[in-house]
Design an enzyme around this catalytic site. Structure first.
Site, PDB file in Angstrom:
ATOM      1  N   SER A 118       4.331  -1.232   3.519  1.00 17.32           N
ATOM      2  CA  SER A 118       3.849   0.144   3.412  1.00 17.32           C
ATOM      3  C   SER A 118       4.962   1.102   3.816  1.00 17.32           C
ATOM      4  CB  SER A 118       2.614   0.358   4.293  1.00 17.32           C
ATOM      5  OG  SER A 118       2.172   1.691   4.205  1.00 17.32           O
ATOM      6  N   SER A 161       0.813  -1.202   0.000  1.00 12.07           N
ATOM      7  CA  SER A 161       0.000   0.000   0.000  1.00 12.07           C
ATOM      8  C   SER A 161       0.848   1.254   0.000  1.00 12.07           C
ATOM      9  CB  SER A 161      -0.915   0.009   1.235  1.00 12.07           C
ATOM     10  OG  SER A 161      -1.646   1.213   1.320  1.00 12.07           O
ATOM     11  N   GLY A 162       0.264   2.339  -0.531  1.00 10.52           N
ATOM     12  CA  GLY A 162       0.855   3.653  -0.404  1.00 10.52           C
ATOM     13  C   GLY A 162       0.410   4.357   0.844  1.00 10.52           C
ATOM     14  N   ASP A 163      -0.400   3.697   1.641  1.00  8.08           N
ATOM     15  CA  ASP A 163      -0.871   4.258   2.912  1.00  8.08           C
ATOM     16  C   ASP A 163      -1.004   3.094   3.887  1.00  8.08           C
ATOM     17  OD1 ASP A 163      -2.246   5.903   4.922  1.00  8.08           O
ATOM     18  OD2 ASP A 163      -2.634   7.292   3.282  1.00  8.08           O
ATOM     19  N   ASP A 164      -1.835   3.234   4.918  1.00  7.47           N
ATOM     20  CA  ASP A 164      -1.959   2.181   5.922  1.00  7.47           C
ATOM     21  C   ASP A 164      -2.470   0.887   5.299  1.00  7.47           C
ATOM     22  OD1 ASP A 164      -1.330   4.123   7.923  1.00  7.47           O
ATOM     23  OD2 ASP A 164      -3.422   4.764   7.933  1.00  7.47           O
TER      24      ASP A 164
END
Length: 458
Positions: free
Chosen positions: A267, A233-236
């Protein structure tokens, strides 16, 4: 239109309720067995409703027509809609009750690039406004052109909030399993205002620099189980939420009784498991175990701040294995981002009962950054049996703690003085949550549909 009654068949593959990925016979009269919360009496195929494969013809109306027609059988044992192998271009569509969407393992749902196909829907009541823009948000869908939406987002050109791939609202006894989700423009899986949700066996892939591409976001949900998932992921990877500032406080629906187990996460810019930042309806009784992560920013992160209100309490985490992390633990009491400028400065969150045990972390830059709020101490933090190996680039101060209170036992490197050294074994509940008592049935689907070459072309 053809409907088939189910029968006992030889096992070929798994089929899971609501959204799934399995093996379906093609040009053969065979049967499939699968595990599901509920079996369905009737079966239909997307091609029965005019569906066209090949990835060039829109199937939006075929999906909508199929689901509308199949909803009539909800009280007669329910139905399953089978998406055969091939590429299926479509805009957004809603699902219905007592319904299974079965996606062939070689089928791909492609999002239409025609924005005219995309409806606008109101912001969620517990958020008040869209997260990207104040106005309506684009309707959720199973896939969208990530690059186009992310470019517009980064350039500040969006007038509406980006859609999520899968959003389940106001539902209960839902299962989402055995899917691969790729290139979401924002959150991937968002169950909200729902209960008894099982999310199992998902592979979620997003570019690591794509903004807000959270993997799974249980939001104001009760009794949710997330297990056996792999997320890049690019986030959580998983973000637990329950509404935003005054809107979440007013709506007042917490996320509670949540199980997270057997998770693997990558991540680099965010958390493996995050609590918040939108947590204004409350978060309680979260149980996470057997968590593996590499090249991620933080193992467990708490994100809250003034104006959030509510609480995060009774959090239990055990069995984390972390490799190459910036932070092992990160708690933030000054997280920004508000739906407006008039949030209540007196709405302080209660953070209480955060239990972390049996953690091994290697190549870590900062062991922990734990920062509560002035006049609003984060209480009841417990750490036991935590071994952190710092990297050669680690900071001189492995722990940074303010406005917190708790205990630690067998933690290395030695934590800050605010986590007093006390021989203890941090608790992890032994009772069984209701969502863990769900029993799956072995279900069967009848004869497979004979597909034409035009149906399977790609």
């Amino acid at each position: 239109m053809r409907f088939y009654h189910t029968s006992t068949c030889h096992f070929l593959a798994k089929l899971i309720v609501v959204l799934t990925w399995g093996i379906l016979c093609v040009r053969a009269v065979e049967c499939i067995d699968y595990e599901a919360i509920s079996c369905r009496k009737h079966t239909a195929f997307l091609t029965d409703f005019g569906g066209k494969g090949g990835g060039k013809t829109s199937n939006t109306e075929a999906f909508r027509k199929a689901i509308c027609e199949l909803s009539k059988f909800g009280t007669d044992g329910g139905t399953q809609l089978i998406v055969p192998l091939g590429k299926w271009l479509t805009g957004p569509f809603n699902l219905t009750s007592n319904f299974t969407l079965y996606i062939h393992q070689d089928a791909v749902l492609l999002a239409s690039q025609d924005e005219a196909e995309w409806d606008l829907i109101p912001p969620l009541p517990s958020y008040g406004i869209g997260r990207d823009a104040p106005g309506p948000r684009w309707k959720r869908h199973h896939r969208w052109s990530r690059s186009r939406m992310v470019t517009k987002f980064r350039q500040g050109q969006l007038k509406n909030t980006r859609p999520y791939l899968i959003e389940i609202m106001f539902s209960d006894h839902v299962q989402i399993s055995n899917l691969t989700l790729i290139n979401s423009p924002s959150w991937n899986v968002h169950p909200v205002y729902s209960s008894f949700v099982v999310i199992k066996g998902l592979t979620i892939l997003a570019p690591i620099k794509s903004p807000n591409t959270d993997g799974i976001n249980p939001d104001s949900c009760s009794n949710t189980r997330i297990e056996d998932c792999f997320i890049v992921s690019g986030d959580d990877c998983i973000a637990v939420k329950s509404g935003w500032d005054e809107y979440g406080i007013t709506f007042g629906m917490p996320t509670q009784h949540l199980i997270i187990r057997n998770l693997t996460c990558i991540s680099p810019s965010s958390a493996v498991i995050a609590l918040g930042s939108e947590m204004s309806g409350g978060i309680q009784n979260v149980r996470a175990e057997n968590i593996t992560a590499i090249s991620s920013e933080s193992g467990l992160r708490m994100k809250t701040g003034i104006g959030r209100g509510a609480y995060v309490k009774d959090i239990f985490v055990r069995g984390m294995t972390l490799q190459t992390m910036k932070y092992t633990f990160w708690m933030t009491g000054d997280y920004g981002g508000h739906p407006g400028d008039h949030y209540d400065l007196k709405a302080l969150p209660v953070i209480q009962g955060i239990n972390l045990k049996d953690v091994v972390a290697k190549n870590v830059t900062i062991a922990g950054k734990l920062a509560g709020i002035d006049g609003d101490t984060f209480n009841g933090i417990c750490m036991s049996n935590v071994a952190i190996e710092l990297s050669e680039h680690a900071t001189n101060l492995p722990w940074n703690c303010t406005n917190i209170q708790g205990v630690s036992s067998q933690v290395s490197p030695q934590p800050c003085a605010l986590l007093s050294d006390k021989k203890t074994d941090c608790p992890f509940p032994t009772d069984t949550l209701p969502v863990d008592k769900i029993q799956f049935q072995t279900c069967a689907a009848a004869s497979c549909h004979r597909l034409k070459d035009s149906d399977i072309s790609s």
